[in-house]
Design a protein around this motif. Structure first.
Motif, PDB file in Angstrom:
ATOM      1  N   ILE A 193       5.025  -1.710  12.052  1.00 41.13           N
ATOM      2  CA  ILE A 193       4.336  -0.904  11.039  1.00 41.13           C
ATOM      3  C   ILE A 193       5.323   0.038  10.359  1.00 41.13           C
ATOM      4  CG2 ILE A 193       2.596   0.895  10.704  1.00 41.13           C
ATOM      5  CD1 ILE A 193       1.018  -0.414  13.021  1.00 41.13           C
ATOM      6  N   LYS A 194       6.188   0.672  11.164  1.00 39.22           N
ATOM      7  CA  LYS A 194       7.182   1.601  10.620  1.00 39.22           C
ATOM      8  C   LYS A 194       8.120   0.883   9.655  1.00 39.22           C
ATOM      9  CE  LYS A 194      10.858   4.789  12.037  1.00 39.22           C
ATOM     10  NZ  LYS A 194      11.602   5.352  13.210  1.00 39.22           N
ATOM     11  N   ILE A 250      -2.857  -0.122   8.097  1.00 38.48           N
ATOM     12  CA  ILE A 250      -2.325   0.206   9.424  1.00 38.48           C
ATOM     13  C   ILE A 250      -3.381  -0.041  10.502  1.00 38.48           C
ATOM     14  CG2 ILE A 250      -1.535   2.106  10.895  1.00 38.48           C
ATOM     15  CD1 ILE A 250      -0.142   3.273   8.419  1.00 38.48           C
ATOM     16  N   ASP A 251      -4.617   0.347  10.219  1.00 36.05           N
ATOM     17  CA  ASP A 251      -5.702   0.092  11.174  1.00 36.05           C
ATOM     18  C   ASP A 251      -5.851  -1.398  11.441  1.00 36.05           C
ATOM     19  OD1 ASP A 251      -6.228   2.783  11.376  1.00 36.05           O
ATOM     20  OD2 ASP A 251      -7.974   2.746  10.044  1.00 36.05           O
ATOM     21  N   LYS A 252      -5.720  -2.197  10.386  1.00 39.83           N
ATOM     22  CA  LYS A 252      -5.800  -3.648  10.534  1.00 39.83           C
ATOM     23  C   LYS A 252      -4.675  -4.152  11.437  1.00 39.83           C
ATOM     24  CE  LYS A 252      -7.012  -7.938   9.533  1.00 39.83           C
ATOM     25  NZ  LYS A 252      -8.276  -8.534  10.045  1.00 39.83           N
ATOM     26  N   GLY A 253      -3.466  -3.644  11.204  1.00 42.54           N
ATOM     27  CA  GLY A 253      -2.338  -4.041  12.040  1.00 42.54           C
ATOM     28  C   GLY A 253      -2.550  -3.682  13.497  1.00 42.54           C
ATOM     29  N   ALA A 313       7.566  -1.818   7.951  1.00 40.62           N
ATOM     30  CA  ALA A 313       6.843  -2.214   6.737  1.00 40.62           C
ATOM     31  C   ALA A 313       6.734  -1.043   5.759  1.00 40.62           C
ATOM     32  CB  ALA A 313       5.450  -2.725   7.101  1.00 40.62           C
ATOM     33  N   ILE A 314       6.503   0.161   6.289  1.00 40.08           N
ATOM     34  CA  ILE A 314       6.428   1.354   5.441  1.00 40.08           C
ATOM     35  C   ILE A 314       7.806   1.683   4.866  1.00 40.08           C
ATOM     36  CG2 ILE A 314       5.959   3.839   5.426  1.00 40.08           C
ATOM     37  CD1 ILE A 314       3.824   3.324   7.561  1.00 40.08           C
ATOM     38  N   GLU A 315       8.852   1.536   5.687  1.00 39.13           N
ATOM     39  CA  GLU A 315      10.208   1.829   5.221  1.00 39.13           C
ATOM     40  C   GLU A 315      10.638   0.895   4.103  1.00 39.13           C
ATOM     41  OE1 GLU A 315      12.484   1.561   8.794  1.00 39.13           O
ATOM     42  OE2 GLU A 315      12.199   3.690   9.310  1.00 39.13           O
ATOM     43  N   ARG A 316      10.173  -0.346   4.149  1.00 38.90           N
ATOM     44  CA  ARG A 316      10.523  -1.285   3.071  1.00 38.90           C
ATOM     45  C   ARG A 316       9.995  -0.790   1.731  1.00 38.90           C
ATOM     46  NH1 ARG A 316       9.802  -5.414   7.031  1.00 38.90           N
ATOM     47  NH2 ARG A 316       7.604  -5.679   6.487  1.00 38.90           N
ATOM     48  N   ALA A 317       8.845  -0.140   1.752  1.00 41.22           N
ATOM     49  CA  ALA A 317       8.277   0.377   0.509  1.00 41.22           C
ATOM     50  C   ALA A 317       9.139   1.482  -0.083  1.00 41.22           C
ATOM     51  CB  ALA A 317       6.866   0.906   0.751  1.00 41.22           C
ATOM     52  N   ALA A 318       9.850   2.198   0.791  1.00 41.55           N
ATOM     53  CA  ALA A 318      10.709   3.297   0.344  1.00 41.55           C
ATOM     54  C   ALA A 318      12.129   2.830   0.052  1.00 41.55           C
ATOM     55  CB  ALA A 318      10.724   4.401   1.399  1.00 41.55           C
ATOM     56  N   GLY A 319      12.353   1.516   0.174  1.00 41.53           N
ATOM     57  CA  GLY A 319      13.677   0.979  -0.107  1.00 41.53           C
ATOM     58  C   GLY A 319      14.623   1.054   1.060  1.00 41.53           C
ATOM     59  N   LEU A 320      14.077   1.341   2.250  1.00 38.72           N
ATOM     60  CA  LEU A 320      14.906   1.393   3.442  1.00 38.72           C
ATOM     61  C   LEU A 320      14.852   0.047   4.162  1.00 38.72           C
ATOM     62  CD1 LEU A 320      13.721   4.860   4.779  1.00 38.72           C
ATOM     63  CD2 LEU A 320      15.741   4.381   3.404  1.00 38.72           C
ATOM     64  N   GLY A 321      15.948  -0.340   4.753  1.00 37.58           N
ATOM     65  CA  GLY A 321      15.959  -1.617   5.461  1.00 37.58           C
ATOM     66  C   GLY A 321      15.850  -2.778   4.492  1.00 37.58           C
ATOM     67  N   ALA A 336       0.828  -1.206   0.000  1.00 34.61           N
ATOM     68  CA  ALA A 336       0.000   0.000   0.000  1.00 34.61           C
ATOM     69  C   ALA A 336       0.861   1.254   0.000  1.00 34.61           C
ATOM     70  CB  ALA A 336      -0.936   0.000   1.207  1.00 34.61           C
ATOM     71  N   ALA A 337       1.939   1.242   0.795  1.00 33.43           N
ATOM     72  CA  ALA A 337       2.827   2.402   0.857  1.00 33.43           C
ATOM     73  C   ALA A 337       3.590   2.587  -0.445  1.00 33.43           C
ATOM     74  CB  ALA A 337       3.803   2.254   2.022  1.00 33.43           C
ATOM     75  N   ARG A 338       3.975   1.476  -1.080  1.00 27.67           N
ATOM     76  CA  ARG A 338       4.700   1.562  -2.344  1.00 27.67           C
ATOM     77  C   ARG A 338       3.816   2.124  -3.451  1.00 27.67           C
ATOM     78  NH1 ARG A 338       6.161  -3.943  -3.849  1.00 27.67           N
ATOM     79  NH2 ARG A 338       4.312  -3.931  -5.141  1.00 27.67           N
ATOM     80  N   ILE A 339       2.548   1.734  -3.453  1.00 32.90           N
ATOM     81  CA  ILE A 339       1.641   2.166  -4.521  1.00 32.90           C
ATOM     82  C   ILE A 339       1.139   3.594  -4.297  1.00 32.90           C
ATOM     83  CG2 ILE A 339      -0.629   1.760  -5.562  1.00 32.90           C
ATOM     84  CD1 ILE A 339      -0.175  -1.228  -5.075  1.00 32.90           C
ATOM     85  N   GLY A 340       0.739   3.912  -3.069  1.00 41.56           N
ATOM     86  CA  GLY A 340       0.099   5.199  -2.810  1.00 41.56           C
ATOM     87  C   GLY A 340       0.888   6.180  -1.983  1.00 41.56           C
ATOM     88  N   GLY A 341       2.111   5.797  -1.592  1.00 41.98           N
ATOM     89  CA  GLY A 341       2.928   6.694  -0.788  1.00 41.98           C
ATOM     90  C   GLY A 341       2.848   6.378   0.693  1.00 41.98           C
ATOM     91  N   PRO A 342       3.831   6.857   1.470  1.00 41.06           N
ATOM     92  CA  PRO A 342       3.942   6.486   2.884  1.00 41.06           C
ATOM     93  C   PRO A 342       3.072   7.296   3.846  1.00 41.06           C
ATOM     94  CG  PRO A 342       5.773   7.893   2.282  1.00 41.06           C
ATOM     95  CD  PRO A 342       4.984   7.665   1.023  1.00 41.06           C
ATOM     96  N   ASP A 343       2.329   8.287   3.335  1.00 44.78           N
ATOM     97  CA  ASP A 343       1.505   9.128   4.199  1.00 44.78           C
ATOM     98  C   ASP A 343       0.092   8.544   4.292  1.00 44.78           C
ATOM     99  OD1 ASP A 343       0.219  11.061   5.626  1.00 44.78           O
ATOM    100  OD2 ASP A 343       0.485  12.666   4.146  1.00 44.78           O
TER     101      ASP A 343
END
Length: 246
Positions: A66-67, A53-56, A69-77, A35-42
């Motif tokens: 959660i953090k 995130i609500d599901k998590g 998982a979002i960072e993986r979408a941005a290529g971090l970690g 979701a973060a990769r497709i629509g952005g991390p915000d």
């Protein structure tokens, strides 16, 4: 199933599996990453990410998970190249089945899914063969009287409302789920959960034996690490529903 909402039946049928599934965090983490990769991390501007995130959080997933998982979408970690694939097939008794997966190895996942369909007496189908029998919906579970929730839901622009044993399920366009939820809460309606779902446009009747076989297939599919969600379009005979709900 007559007398029960489409979404309630799905949730109850899978409740036992969800409760024992050790990989639940992994599945939600993949959804957050995609979701973060497709629509952005915000999450404020990315409805799909907000729902993930609500599901998590509903599963008590730590904020650090959660953090990451979002960072993986941005290529971090640590980064995994997950892709979304929808498999279509037929379960016992001709039941239409949609299998949504997030995988880093489509050959492995296709092989595992195909094997489970075959073992169940069903079969995978070609793309588009059964997908037309389903539709995407936002699903908001509310607590309150059908009349009060229904009136507020209509005002909020919801598509449909169903009641089932203490809960009222409000269906909306997937893109409008948060606006409908906000309108319901502003009207004083208690919202228990809100998520994006796939709903069968119509259902088929099957024998009790075939219903049990389909539940076994669904459970087996959802035990696969790569499978995010399974949806089928069969009605549940009362005696089988009692077994699952009990």
């Amino acid at each position: 199933m007559s007398g029960h909402s489409k979404w309630s039946t799905i949730k109850r049928a899978k409740g036992a599996t969800d409760a024992k599934r050790a990989a639940q965090f992994t599945k939600v983490s993949r959804e957050i990453t995609i979701a973060a990769r497709i629509g952005g991390p915000d999450a404020a501007s990315n409805p799909r990410l907000r729902l993930a995130i609500d599901k998590g959080r509903s599963l008590n997933m730590p904020n650090d998970n959660i953090k990451r998982a979002i960072e993986r979408a941005a290529g971090l970690g640590q980064s995994d190249a997950y892709e979304e694939i929808v498999y279509e097939g037929y379960g016992p008794g001709g039941v239409a089945v949609l299998v949504e997966a997030a995988t880093d190895n489509r050959n492995r996942t296709a092989s595992e899914v195909r094997s489970l369909f075959t073992k169940s007496g069903g079969a995978l189908a070609s793309s588009g063969a059964v997908a037309w029998q389903f539709e995407a919906r936002g699903v908001i579970e509310c607590i309150g009287s059908f009349e009060a929730v229904g009136e507020a839901a209509i005002e909020a622009g919801a598509a449909d409302v169903e009641a089932d044993e203490g809960s009222v399920f409000v269906y909306s366009d997937p893109q409008e789920i948060h606006s409908v939820q906000g309108a319901l809460e502003a009207a004083g309606i208690k919202v228990k959960s809100a998520e994006s779902g796939i709903i069968a446009k119509s259902t088929v009747e099957v024998s009790a034996d075939d219903a049990r076989k389909n539940f076994k297939l669904i459970d087996a599919l959802e035990e696969l690490d790569d499978v995010q969600r399974v949806t089928a379009n069969f009605e549940v005979p009362p005696e089988v529903f009692a077994e699952i709900a009990g």
